[in-house]
Scaffold this motif. Structure first.
Motif, PDB file in Angstrom:
ATOM      1  N   ARG A  30      42.925  52.984  45.235  1.00 60.33           N
ATOM      2  CA  ARG A  30      43.900  52.332  45.297  1.00 60.33           C
ATOM      3  C   ARG A  30      44.211  51.619  46.388  1.00 60.33           C
ATOM      4  O   ARG A  30      45.386  50.668  46.573  1.00 60.33           O
ATOM      5  CB  ARG A  30      45.243  53.339  45.087  1.00 60.33           C
ATOM      6  CG  ARG A  30      44.549  54.519  43.475  1.00 60.33           C
ATOM      7  CD  ARG A  30      45.793  54.042  43.309  1.00 60.33           C
ATOM      8  NE  ARG A  30      46.023  55.534  43.510  1.00 60.33           N
ATOM      9  CZ  ARG A  30      45.558  57.379  43.319  1.00 60.33           C
ATOM     10  NH1 ARG A  30      44.563  57.549  42.625  1.00 60.33           N
ATOM     11  NH2 ARG A  30      46.682  58.273  44.195  1.00 60.33           N
ATOM     12  N   LEU A  31      44.228  52.817  48.125  1.00 60.14           N
ATOM     13  CA  LEU A  31      44.864  52.007  49.150  1.00 60.14           C
ATOM     14  C   LEU A  31      44.395  50.456  49.516  1.00 60.14           C
ATOM     15  O   LEU A  31      44.650  49.441  50.117  1.00 60.14           O
ATOM     16  CB  LEU A  31      44.187  53.400  50.558  1.00 60.14           C
ATOM     17  CG  LEU A  31      45.771  54.084  50.087  1.00 60.14           C
ATOM     18  CD1 LEU A  31      44.996  55.601  51.274  1.00 60.14           C
ATOM     19  CD2 LEU A  31      46.971  54.062  50.280  1.00 60.14           C
ATOM     20  N   ILE A  32      43.245  50.551  48.930  1.00 62.22           N
ATOM     21  CA  ILE A  32      41.981  49.665  49.469  1.00 62.22           C
ATOM     22  C   ILE A  32      42.384  48.355  48.803  1.00 62.22           C
ATOM     23  O   ILE A  32      42.792  47.296  48.954  1.00 62.22           O
ATOM     24  CB  ILE A  32      40.268  49.307  49.403  1.00 62.22           C
ATOM     25  CG1 ILE A  32      39.650  50.363  50.757  1.00 62.22           C
ATOM     26  CG2 ILE A  32      39.773  48.026  49.454  1.00 62.22           C
ATOM     27  CD1 ILE A  32      38.241  50.289  50.328  1.00 62.22           C
ATOM     28  N   ALA A  33      42.719  49.006  47.149  1.00 58.78           N
ATOM     29  CA  ALA A  33      43.263  47.384  46.752  1.00 58.78           C
ATOM     30  C   ALA A  33      45.259  46.940  46.731  1.00 58.78           C
ATOM     31  O   ALA A  33      45.178  45.859  46.793  1.00 58.78           O
ATOM     32  CB  ALA A  33      43.317  48.070  45.241  1.00 58.78           C
ATOM     33  N   ARG A  68      33.075  48.070  50.717  1.00 56.42           N
ATOM     34  CA  ARG A  68      31.937  46.897  51.220  1.00 56.42           C
ATOM     35  C   ARG A  68      31.413  46.603  49.094  1.00 56.42           C
ATOM     36  O   ARG A  68      31.439  45.723  48.916  1.00 56.42           O
ATOM     37  CB  ARG A  68      30.748  47.338  51.826  1.00 56.42           C
ATOM     38  CG  ARG A  68      29.094  47.237  50.951  1.00 56.42           C
ATOM     39  CD  ARG A  68      27.861  47.356  52.007  1.00 56.42           C
ATOM     40  NE  ARG A  68      28.039  49.049  51.400  1.00 56.42           N
ATOM     41  CZ  ARG A  68      28.281  49.967  51.958  1.00 56.42           C
ATOM     42  NH1 ARG A  68      29.281  50.193  53.210  1.00 56.42           N
ATOM     43  NH2 ARG A  68      27.889  51.350  51.618  1.00 56.42           N
ATOM     44  N   GLU A  69      31.680  48.111  48.697  1.00 59.80           N
ATOM     45  CA  GLU A  69      31.322  47.008  47.277  1.00 59.80           C
ATOM     46  C   GLU A  69      32.459  46.516  46.223  1.00 59.80           C
ATOM     47  O   GLU A  69      32.125  45.837  45.258  1.00 59.80           O
ATOM     48  CB  GLU A  69      31.435  48.560  46.279  1.00 59.80           C
ATOM     49  CG  GLU A  69      30.873  49.731  46.768  1.00 59.80           C
ATOM     50  CD  GLU A  69      28.624  49.013  46.080  1.00 59.80           C
ATOM     51  OE1 GLU A  69      29.476  48.125  45.074  1.00 59.80           O
ATOM     52  OE2 GLU A  69      28.746  49.332  47.491  1.00 59.80           O
ATOM     53  N   THR A  70      33.632  46.529  46.656  1.00 63.35           N
ATOM     54  CA  THR A  70      34.505  45.561  45.873  1.00 63.35           C
ATOM     55  C   THR A  70      35.155  43.569  47.271  1.00 63.35           C
ATOM     56  O   THR A  70      36.272  43.382  46.737  1.00 63.35           O
ATOM     57  CB  THR A  70      36.089  45.803  45.981  1.00 63.35           C
ATOM     58  OG1 THR A  70      36.274  47.036  47.500  1.00 63.35           O
ATOM     59  CG2 THR A  70      36.108  47.422  45.298  1.00 63.35           C
ATOM     60  N   LYS A  91      32.766  48.505  37.423  1.00 67.08           N
ATOM     61  CA  LYS A  91      31.638  49.025  38.610  1.00 67.08           C
ATOM     62  C   LYS A  91      32.281  49.583  39.829  1.00 67.08           C
ATOM     63  O   LYS A  91      30.947  50.192  40.011  1.00 67.08           O
ATOM     64  CB  LYS A  91      32.943  47.408  39.232  1.00 67.08           C
ATOM     65  CG  LYS A  91      32.906  45.926  38.458  1.00 67.08           C
ATOM     66  CD  LYS A  91      33.568  44.909  39.367  1.00 67.08           C
ATOM     67  CE  LYS A  91      33.306  43.932  38.027  1.00 67.08           C
ATOM     68  NZ  LYS A  91      33.834  42.480  38.641  1.00 67.08           N
ATOM     69  N   LEU A  92      33.151  50.380  39.515  1.00 66.74           N
ATOM     70  CA  LEU A  92      33.865  51.254  40.628  1.00 66.74           C
ATOM     71  C   LEU A  92      32.249  52.474  40.417  1.00 66.74           C
ATOM     72  O   LEU A  92      31.939  52.921  40.813  1.00 66.74           O
ATOM     73  CB  LEU A  92      34.313  51.819  40.503  1.00 66.74           C
ATOM     74  CG  LEU A  92      35.417  51.106  41.580  1.00 66.74           C
ATOM     75  CD1 LEU A  92      36.918  52.000  41.309  1.00 66.74           C
ATOM     76  CD2 LEU A  92      34.995  50.796  42.472  1.00 66.74           C
ATOM     77  N   GLN A  93      32.698  52.118  38.867  1.00 67.63           N
ATOM     78  CA  GLN A  93      31.079  53.946  38.194  1.00 67.63           C
ATOM     79  C   GLN A  93      29.926  53.342  39.095  1.00 67.63           C
ATOM     80  O   GLN A  93      29.233  54.596  39.205  1.00 67.63           O
ATOM     81  CB  GLN A  93      31.038  53.690  36.963  1.00 67.63           C
ATOM     82  CG  GLN A  93      31.218  55.145  36.153  1.00 67.63           C
ATOM     83  CD  GLN A  93      31.042  54.748  34.658  1.00 67.63           C
ATOM     84  OE1 GLN A  93      30.810  53.789  34.241  1.00 67.63           O
ATOM     85  NE2 GLN A  93      31.498  56.574  34.171  1.00 67.63           N
ATOM     86  N   ASP A  94      29.234  52.063  38.447  1.00 69.00           N
ATOM     87  CA  ASP A  94      28.152  51.637  38.862  1.00 69.00           C
ATOM     88  C   ASP A  94      27.800  52.289  40.547  1.00 69.00           C
ATOM     89  O   ASP A  94      26.722  52.303  40.322  1.00 69.00           O
ATOM     90  CB  ASP A  94      28.181  50.343  38.450  1.00 69.00           C
ATOM     91  CG  ASP A  94      27.915  50.724  36.596  1.00 69.00           C
ATOM     92  OD1 ASP A  94      27.670  51.027  35.836  1.00 69.00           O
ATOM     93  OD2 ASP A  94      28.080  49.002  36.394  1.00 69.00           O
ATOM     94  N   ALA A  95      28.993  51.522  41.695  1.00 68.48           N
ATOM     95  CA  ALA A  95      28.583  51.443  42.323  1.00 68.48           C
ATOM     96  C   ALA A  95      28.481  53.466  42.720  1.00 68.48           C
ATOM     97  O   ALA A  95      27.538  53.903  43.776  1.00 68.48           O
ATOM     98  CB  ALA A  95      29.711  51.090  43.428  1.00 68.48           C
ATOM     99  N   GLU A  96      29.300  54.035  42.463  1.00 65.15           N
ATOM    100  CA  GLU A  96      29.303  55.652  42.584  1.00 65.15           C
ATOM    101  C   GLU A  96      27.348  56.180  42.600  1.00 65.15           C
ATOM    102  O   GLU A  96      27.305  57.404  42.607  1.00 65.15           O
ATOM    103  CB  GLU A  96      29.903  55.962  41.985  1.00 65.15           C
ATOM    104  CG  GLU A  96      31.592  55.875  42.995  1.00 65.15           C
ATOM    105  CD  GLU A  96      33.321  56.005  41.990  1.00 65.15           C
ATOM    106  OE1 GLU A  96      33.818  55.922  42.293  1.00 65.15           O
ATOM    107  OE2 GLU A  96      32.822  57.311  41.344  1.00 65.15           O
TER     108      GLU A  96
END
Length: 480
Positions: free
Chosen positions: A372-375, A337-339, A128-133
């Protein structure tokens, strides 16, 4: 029609683990397996597209009791496919290994043994992060996505504007993860060729035996398996831009043919006598020092001069001063925003540590730290201690400070260096610090003397046997 499954490569020399993961993850992913760095490299070159994801063990042959091969794999995978998301799955989960793997560009570290459902979830999140990037890069292309107000970034933008419309090649130099691909894309989009094709080929990702065919094409029947004629990248690029990433990986025999194209635009498909002409503009990139490669006999000096008519240096993140905080705010908001999570904030000491950190993995590492900090701390205030736990201070902090600082030859200078280090990092291991100082000077001496052990020993004021012994001890120390 079969559902498309994202590709995952698992690099581990334990068949029990690879067989188990292949079976359990095979429903969600197209799984490929390699048991060594060499095997992974060979497999990747056979695939039409690189896998989106990788699971990497640090302890790989020929030295499975050390993490060195795993670290090398991370770097090579990202050189092959910069957008690949790498998760480390390893029993060598000592803190120093975890931090260094993440600094090199891995997005997560999972200790063995692992919960497979949790692993599946982490892999899906990485996708999901890859798609967002990738979506972010597309949206940012109009403005080229070059964030920053520091002098190095202003200089870079000025050079891009100056060189964008020139017909001559451009050589982009910079460290891994610094954004060379983005600069190449900017050069194309800001040129009059922007409506023409923009093609990118990673020279590290193509097999040396197929490289000539991929670049120049081949005629029907020119070699076994060539059932039809095939165009190459030079032909497909037309009057657009051809981006040759990792140009330092191009085999020597192909360098001569590339030089010919750069000199007069002429090339031939394999198995044909017809001379064709390329009108594509060439942009090349490398994270190697090509001048060193020339001196070592790995790169042609005439090709280097032809490629570097215009040269652009992408600055490392450690040189971007306050831009590091601007990038923090940008990616903190973007990934939140993405997560669907709230952004975090730093306390004053954490801000100071952030601006003083060297980011050996550059923007790629910065992104992963923020993820990682957001998680972990979504919507919370991140303290200095919490931030320090995410940074590769041993490999990137004190060692880089040693290399970049002027020699501390007097007690006051050395005391000041120690004072700054102790301020930046609690619970310092004195033995590790002393080893880091020694390793930095040995590495510098070997680089200055181009690997000549006798000359390096003379430079350091010790005999050759002592230097050799210390190098061996350092290798053992790194693997502990």
């Amino acid at each position: 029609m079969a559902e498309h499954r994202p590709a995952l490569i698992i690099i581990d020399d334990d068949p029990l683990i690879t067989d188990t993961l292949h079976f359990l993850l095979g429903k969600d992913f197209e799984v490929y397996v390699a048991e060594s760095r060499a095997q992974a490299k060979s497999l990747l070159r056979q695939l039409e597209e690189p896998p989106s994801l990788a699971l990497v063990d640090l302890g790989l042959p020929p030295v499975p009791h050390k993490p060195d091969e795993g670290f090398k794999v991370i770097g090579e995978l990202l050189a092959h496919a910069p957008t690949m998301k790498i998760l480390v799955l390893s029993g060598q989960n000592e803190e120093v290994n975890v931090k260094h793997a993440l600094a090199l560009g891995a997005v997560d570290f999972i200790p063995k043994p692992c919960n497979v459902e949790r692993l599946r979830e982490l892999l899906q999140n990485a996708l999901k992060l890859q798609d967002a990037e990738l979506g972010e890069e597309l949206n940012a292309q109009d403005g080229c996505g070059l964030l920053g107000d520091s002098l190095p970034m202003q200089t870079l933008r000025t050079q891009i504007m100056q060189f964008a419309d020139a017909p001559f090649p451009v050589l982009i130099e910079g460290e891994s993860g610094s954004g060379k691909e983005l600069v190449a894309n900017c050069l194309h989009r800001l040129s009059r060729r922007s409506q023409q094709p923009y093609l990118s080929v990673n020279c590290a990702a193509i097999s040396p035996t197929l490289a000539e065919s991929i670049l120049f094409g081949h005629g029907k029947g020119s070699f076994t398996g060539a059932a039809n004629a095939h165009t190459g990248y030079f032909e497909d690029a037309g009057e657009g831009t051809l981006f040759l990433d990792e140009i330092g990986e191009l085999p020597l025999e192909l360098q001569a043919k590339l030089l010919r194209v750069l000199e007069n635009g002429e090339y031939q498909r394999i198995g044909e006598t017809q001379t064709r002409r390329s009108r594509a503009r060439i942009v090349a990139a490398t994270n190697r020092d090509l001048r060193e490669e020339v001196r070592a006999g790995h790169f042609r000096i005439d090709l280097y001069h032809r490629l570097s008519v215009f040269s652009v240096r992408v600055p490392p993140l450690r040189d971007l001063e306050e831009d590091r905080y601007l990038l923090l705010e940008h990616f903190n908001n973007f990934y939140s925003r993405e997560t669907a999570q709230k952004p975090f904030a730093f306390d004053d000491k954490a801000k100071q540590r952030w601006l003083g950190y060297h980011f050996p993995g550059n923007v790629r590492e910065l992104r992963n730290i923020i993820i990682r900090l957001i998680a972990k701390y979504s919507g919370r205030l991140v303290t200095d201690v919490q931030l320090a736990a995410e940074l590769d201070l041993m490999h990137a902090g004190i060692t880089n400070n040693i290399v970049e600082a002027s020699p501390a030859t007097d007690d006051a200078s050395m005391a000041n260096q120690a004072y700054k280090h102790l301020q930046m990092q609690a619970n310092v291991n004195l033995d590790q610090v002393l080893k880091a100082w020694e390793r930095a000077y040995v590495d510098a001496a070997m680089k200055i003397t181009h690997g000549n052990l006798s000359q390096a020993a003379k430079l350091l004021g010790i005999n050759r046997t002592t230097l050799y012994s210390r190098i061996q001890l350092q290798q053992d120390f790194k693997g502990e």
